[in-house]
Design a protein around this motif. Sequence first.
Motif, short mmCIF file in Angstrom:
data_model
loop_
_atom_site.label_atom_id
_atom_site.label_comp_id
_atom_site.label_asym_id
_atom_site.label_seq_id
_atom_site.Cartn_x
_atom_site.Cartn_y
_atom_site.Cartn_z
N LYS A 50 -6.58 -0.34 4.32
CA LYS A 50 -7.86 0.49 3.86
C LYS A 50 -7.09 2.14 4.52
N ASP A 73 -6.04 -4.70 -1.32
CA ASP A 73 -6.35 -5.04 -0.57
C ASP A 73 -5.60 -5.91 0.43
N ARG A 74 -5.42 -7.15 0.24
CA ARG A 74 -4.56 -8.75 1.36
C ARG A 74 -3.39 -7.47 1.48
N GLN A 98 -7.13 -5.63 -7.75
CA GLN A 98 -7.19 -5.32 -6.56
C GLN A 98 -7.56 -5.90 -5.90
N GLU A 99 -8.13 -8.03 -5.59
CA GLU A 99 -7.75 -8.11 -4.53
C GLU A 99 -6.58 -8.41 -3.82
#
Length: 91
Positions: free
Chosen positions: A85, A80-81, A76-77
């Motif tokens: 969003k 997200d990068r 997930q990280e």
Amino acid sequence: LAQLLPEVESFQAETQRLRDTIAHERRNASFQREINADLRNELKAERSHSFDQSMKLSELERRYKRAERLLSKIPQEELDRFLPKQKGLER
């Protein structure tokens, strides 16, 4: 012989009426066979189209599930990068 003439004429008229009826029914039967053949062809085409659509849908579902499996392997990280969003969208 003169007495039989009206009966013979009546018989001939009835025979002709029956011939006409038979000819009419044969034309109707031929017409119905043509209609049935057209309907069978239309049904065959619709079934073929439906089969093609089902195959396309199955392929899309297969690709979707594969993409979903691959996406689930990405932490997930990392997502997200690289992904902005977006509200309401989940993994």
